[in-house]
Design an enzyme around this catalytic site. Structure first.
Site, PDB file in Angstrom:
ATOM      1  N   THR A 127      44.384  46.733  45.014  1.00 50.07           N
ATOM      2  CA  THR A 127      42.761  46.338  44.465  1.00 50.07           C
ATOM      3  C   THR A 127      42.196  45.818  45.037  1.00 50.07           C
ATOM      4  OG1 THR A 127      40.778  45.306  42.637  1.00 50.07           O
ATOM      5  CG2 THR A 127      43.159  44.093  43.521  1.00 50.07           C
ATOM      6  N   ASP A 128      41.060  46.146  45.628  1.00 53.74           N
ATOM      7  CA  ASP A 128      39.376  45.739  46.340  1.00 53.74           C
ATOM      8  C   ASP A 128      39.725  44.207  46.234  1.00 53.74           C
ATOM      9  OD1 ASP A 128      38.016  46.180  44.508  1.00 53.74           O
ATOM     10  OD2 ASP A 128      37.310  46.834  45.138  1.00 53.74           O
ATOM     11  N   GLU A 129      40.229  44.093  45.388  1.00 51.33           N
ATOM     12  CA  GLU A 129      39.488  42.590  45.062  1.00 51.33           C
ATOM     13  C   GLU A 129      40.629  41.487  45.889  1.00 51.33           C
ATOM     14  OE1 GLU A 129      38.360  41.188  40.703  1.00 51.33           O
ATOM     15  OE2 GLU A 129      38.038  42.876  40.214  1.00 51.33           O
ATOM     16  N   TYR A 152      42.208  36.659  39.283  1.00 51.63           N
ATOM     17  CA  TYR A 152      42.979  38.128  38.943  1.00 51.63           C
ATOM     18  C   TYR A 152      43.679  38.070  40.832  1.00 51.63           C
ATOM     19  CZ  TYR A 152      42.754  43.139  38.803  1.00 51.63           C
ATOM     20  OH  TYR A 152      43.412  44.287  39.693  1.00 51.63           O
ATOM     21  N   LYS A 156      46.650  38.923  42.011  1.00 48.43           N
ATOM     22  CA  LYS A 156      47.463  40.775  42.532  1.00 48.43           C
ATOM     23  C   LYS A 156      47.278  40.797  44.906  1.00 48.43           C
ATOM     24  CE  LYS A 156      46.707  44.136  41.285  1.00 48.43           C
ATOM     25  NZ  LYS A 156      47.738  45.284  40.233  1.00 48.43           N
TER      26      LYS A 156
HETATM   27  P1  NAD Z   1      44.833  47.926  32.054  1.00 54.07           P
HETATM   28  O1  NAD Z   1      44.677  46.105  32.107  1.00 54.07           O
HETATM   29  O2  NAD Z   1      43.714  48.351  31.296  1.00 54.07           O
HETATM   30  O3  NAD Z   1      46.124  47.970  31.829  1.00 54.07           O
HETATM   31  C1  NAD Z   1      47.687  47.437  31.964  1.00 54.07           C
HETATM   32  C2  NAD Z   1      48.381  47.653  31.447  1.00 54.07           C
HETATM   33  O4  NAD Z   1      49.876  46.650  31.811  1.00 54.07           O
HETATM   34  C3  NAD Z   1      48.217  48.031  29.932  1.00 54.07           C
HETATM   35  O5  NAD Z   1      48.626  49.189  29.466  1.00 54.07           O
HETATM   36  C4  NAD Z   1      49.394  46.260  29.105  1.00 54.07           C
HETATM   37  O6  NAD Z   1      49.815  46.714  28.445  1.00 54.07           O
HETATM   38  C5  NAD Z   1      50.425  46.462  31.037  1.00 54.07           C
HETATM   39  N1  NAD Z   1      50.839  45.650  30.655  1.00 54.07           N
HETATM   40  C6  NAD Z   1      50.259  43.864  30.621  1.00 54.07           C
HETATM   41  N2  NAD Z   1      51.676  43.431  31.003  1.00 54.07           N
HETATM   42  C7  NAD Z   1      52.886  43.697  31.412  1.00 54.07           C
HETATM   43  C8  NAD Z   1      53.794  43.643  31.107  1.00 54.07           C
HETATM   44  N3  NAD Z   1      54.098  41.790  31.398  1.00 54.07           N
HETATM   45  N4  NAD Z   1      55.192  44.219  31.482  1.00 54.07           N
HETATM   46  C9  NAD Z   1      54.376  45.410  31.015  1.00 54.07           C
HETATM   47  N5  NAD Z   1      53.496  46.406  30.815  1.00 54.07           N
HETATM   48  C10 NAD Z   1      52.357  45.371  30.618  1.00 54.07           C
HETATM   49  O7  NAD Z   1      45.001  48.055  33.404  1.00 54.07           O
HETATM   50  P2  NAD Z   1      43.892  48.988  34.389  1.00 54.07           P
HETATM   51  O8  NAD Z   1      42.722  48.770  34.839  1.00 54.07           O
HETATM   52  O9  NAD Z   1      44.686  50.477  33.980  1.00 54.07           O
HETATM   53  O10 NAD Z   1      45.313  48.646  35.917  1.00 54.07           O
HETATM   54  C11 NAD Z   1      45.988  48.925  36.168  1.00 54.07           C
HETATM   55  C12 NAD Z   1      46.967  48.642  37.627  1.00 54.07           C
HETATM   56  O11 NAD Z   1      45.316  48.680  38.427  1.00 54.07           O
HETATM   57  C13 NAD Z   1      46.344  47.047  37.927  1.00 54.07           C
HETATM   58  O12 NAD Z   1      47.711  47.051  38.239  1.00 54.07           O
HETATM   59  C14 NAD Z   1      44.968  46.455  38.097  1.00 54.07           C
HETATM   60  O13 NAD Z   1      45.413  45.084  38.822  1.00 54.07           O
HETATM   61  C15 NAD Z   1      44.844  47.491  39.481  1.00 54.07           C
HETATM   62  N6  NAD Z   1      43.668  47.804  39.278  1.00 54.07           N
HETATM   63  C16 NAD Z   1      42.279  48.063  38.916  1.00 54.07           C
HETATM   64  C17 NAD Z   1      41.562  48.695  39.137  1.00 54.07           C
HETATM   65  C18 NAD Z   1      40.245  49.242  37.405  1.00 54.07           C
HETATM   66  O14 NAD Z   1      39.250  49.024  37.869  1.00 54.07           O
HETATM   67  N7  NAD Z   1      40.400  49.128  35.923  1.00 54.07           N
HETATM   68  C19 NAD Z   1      40.664  48.435  39.697  1.00 54.07           C
HETATM   69  C20 NAD Z   1      41.746  48.247  41.066  1.00 54.07           C
HETATM   70  C21 NAD Z   1      43.149  48.356  40.785  1.00 54.07           C
HETATM   71  P1  TYD Z   2      34.156  43.775  35.916  1.00 55.25           P
HETATM   72  O1  TYD Z   2      34.205  45.029  34.555  1.00 55.25           O
HETATM   73  O2  TYD Z   2      35.193  43.050  34.901  1.00 55.25           O
HETATM   74  O3  TYD Z   2      35.395  44.281  37.515  1.00 55.25           O
HETATM   75  P2  TYD Z   2      35.314  42.833  38.851  1.00 55.25           P
HETATM   76  O4  TYD Z   2      34.520  41.979  38.522  1.00 55.25           O
HETATM   77  O5  TYD Z   2      36.900  43.596  38.368  1.00 55.25           O
HETATM   78  O6  TYD Z   2      34.450  44.016  39.393  1.00 55.25           O
HETATM   79  O7  TYD Z   2      33.007  43.477  36.351  1.00 55.25           O
HETATM   80  C1  TYD Z   2      32.218  44.441  37.170  1.00 55.25           C
HETATM   81  C2  TYD Z   2      30.782  43.694  37.141  1.00 55.25           C
HETATM   82  O8  TYD Z   2      29.804  43.675  36.053  1.00 55.25           O
HETATM   83  C3  TYD Z   2      30.877  42.457  38.271  1.00 55.25           C
HETATM   84  O9  TYD Z   2      30.082  42.315  39.144  1.00 55.25           O
HETATM   85  C4  TYD Z   2      30.578  41.605  36.893  1.00 55.25           C
HETATM   86  C5  TYD Z   2      29.870  42.385  36.032  1.00 55.25           C
HETATM   87  N1  TYD Z   2      29.318  41.617  34.509  1.00 55.25           N
HETATM   88  C6  TYD Z   2      28.580  41.906  34.242  1.00 55.25           C
HETATM   89  O10 TYD Z   2      27.341  41.455  34.639  1.00 55.25           O
HETATM   90  N2  TYD Z   2      28.586  41.762  32.656  1.00 55.25           N
HETATM   91  C7  TYD Z   2      29.588  41.536  32.022  1.00 55.25           C
HETATM   92  O11 TYD Z   2      29.872  41.291  30.926  1.00 55.25           O
HETATM   93  C8  TYD Z   2      30.721  41.685  32.449  1.00 55.25           C
HETATM   94  C9  TYD Z   2      32.497  42.139  32.107  1.00 55.25           C
HETATM   95  C10 TYD Z   2      30.715  42.479  34.651  1.00 55.25           C
END
Ligand code: NAD
Ligand code: TYD
Length: 345
Positions: A127-129, A152, A156
């Site tokens: 992730t970018d985070e 988080y 990561k």
């Molecule tokens: P999500 O929370 O929607 O899904 C996570 C999945 O992992 C779920 O299906 C959950 O059941 C499974 N899981 C959790 N713990 C587990 C374990 N111990 N063993 C097996 N399965 C397990 O997440 P997402 O948003 O789809 O993110 C997927 C990946 O992408 C993650 O690694 C996250 O860090 C990364 N990512 C997410 C974003 C975003 O904006 N959502 C951005 C950049 C990177």
């Molecule tokens: P989020 O979807 O939690 O992603 P991340 O923090 O991992 O980037 O949040 C995106 C942005 O939205 C972040 O700046 C936090 C803000 N945010 C709110 O303002 N209200 C909310 O209820 C949530 C969940 C996030």
């Protein structure tokens, strides 16, 4: 590359990746989704592909070395793509233990299994985070130091470092991709965009943290999946690649676009107490991936509008997900949160 173990494939991005691979390659690859089905995992996300002959589902925890080994051996896996993670920053502030377990120990367990099975190809979804808050007008490049600031992001970043260590120490053929804020179909509505859409569809307020001027790169999930596909096929082993639109917008702008697409009123906007340690800005330089021929199809605005339309058209999906467990999380997260007056916002 023939048989892919897609951990976390029942979650938001993993499920979109499975759809992407089946639509792009048909039966060329065998796809084995390995998922614990936590609150964020949902087999409805894979309902459309469940009958594909080259798709298989295994319920399992990535921290369970025996179960991982069995899945690898049963299906003859040669490539591991690790999407599995605990993913929500706010939950990591409330209780980081599951983040350390899955994101750090789980990644280590998969790396070790990949090493023991003859150095399987390993791709880590990051992730970018991990770069932390980005000041000024800098854009993060892949060689920047990792400077995570939330539990988080720290979990990561730890995983990224371990992936790198397995490459250097054991010669494991790894790549890493670092995506920006993904939005689109099947995202659990704890994340801001689906939370705000589904709140607005129910006439509930949208809790905007602090002044709402934090900046994020809202990227359409299918663009991210195409980027991962390119890194898997053409990425240089041992390297990391950023995946994003390469542009950012303030959360307030995101909210305005979202409300405009819904035709909903701005009076739903409610400023609330900020998130602890809230990163003000993430910003990725995507030229390294672009050099491999990738470019995003959606701008942030197009991604937000397309996401709104999907939730409007798929209330069967999100109404089921916003269940009692979701309500209890919502109450814990937002129940006691201070609503800001205009002077405080
Ligand atoms: P999500 O929370 O929607 O899904 C996570 C999945 O992992 C779920 O299906 C959950 O059941 C499974 N899981 C959790 N713990 C587990 C374990 N111990 N063993 C097996 N399965 C397990 O997440 P997402 O948003 O789809 O993110 C997927 C990946 O992408 C993650 O690694 C996250 O860090 C990364 N990512 C997410 C974003 C975003 O904006 N959502 C951005 C950049 C990177
Ligand atoms: P989020 O979807 O939690 O992603 P991340 O923090 O991992 O980037 O949040 C995106 C942005 O939205 C972040 O700046 C936090 C803000 N945010 C709110 O303002 N209200 C909310 O209820 C949530 C969940 C996030």
């Amino acid at each position: 590359m023939q048989t892919l173990l897609i951990t976390g494939g029942a979650g938001f991005i993993g499920a979109n990746f499975v759809h992407h691979m089946l639509e792009t390659y048909g039966d060329r690859y065998t796809l084995v989704v390995y998922d614990k089905l936590t609150y964020a995992g949902n087999l409805d996300n894979l309902r459309d592909v469940a009958k594909a002959p080259n798709y298989h589902f295994v319920r399992g925890d990535i921290c369970d070395a025996d179960r991982v080994t069995r899945a690898i051996e049963d299906y003859g896996v040669d490539t591991v793509i690790n999407f599995a993670a605990e993913t929500h920053v706010d939950r990591s502030i409330m209780d980081p233990s599951a983040f350390l377990r899955t994101n750090v120990m789980g990644t280590y367990t998969l790396l070790e299994a990949a090493r023991r099975h003859g150095k399987l190809r390993f791709h880590q979804i990051s992730t970018d985070e991990v770069y932390g808050h980005i000041a000024g007008d800098h854009k993060s490049v892949e060689g920047d130091p990792l400077s995570p600031r939330s539990p988080y992001a720290a979990s990561k970043a730890s995983a990224d470092l371990m992936v790198n260590a397995y490459h250097i120490t054991h010669g494991l053929p790894v790549t890493i991709s670092r995506g920006a804020n993904n939005i689109g179909p099947y995202q659990y509505p704890e994340k801001v965009v689906p939370l705000f859409i589904t709140n607005a569809l129910q006439g509930r307020p949208l809790p905007i943290y602090g002044d709402g001027r934090q900046m994020r790169d809202y990227q359409y999930v299918r663009d991210h999946c195409e980027g991962i596909d390119i890194v898997l096929h053409d990425g240089v082993i041992g390297e990391a690649y950023n995946i994003a639109t390469g542009t950012e917008m303030e959360n307030l702008q995101m909210v305005e676009i979202l409300l405009d697409e819904l035709g909903a009123d701005r009076s739903l906007m409610q400023f609330v107490e900020d998130r602890a340690g809230h990163d003000r800005r993430y910003s990725l330089d995507v030229s390294k991936l672009a050099a491999l021929g990738w470019e995003p199809r959606y701008s942030c605005e197009e991604a937000i509008r397309a996401t709104v339309r999907w939730y409007v058209d798929n209330d069967w999906w999100w109404r089921k997900v916003r269940d009692e467990a979701f309500d209890s999380y919502y109450e814990r997260q937002y129940g006691a949160r201070k609503v800001l007056t205009e002077a405080e916002g």
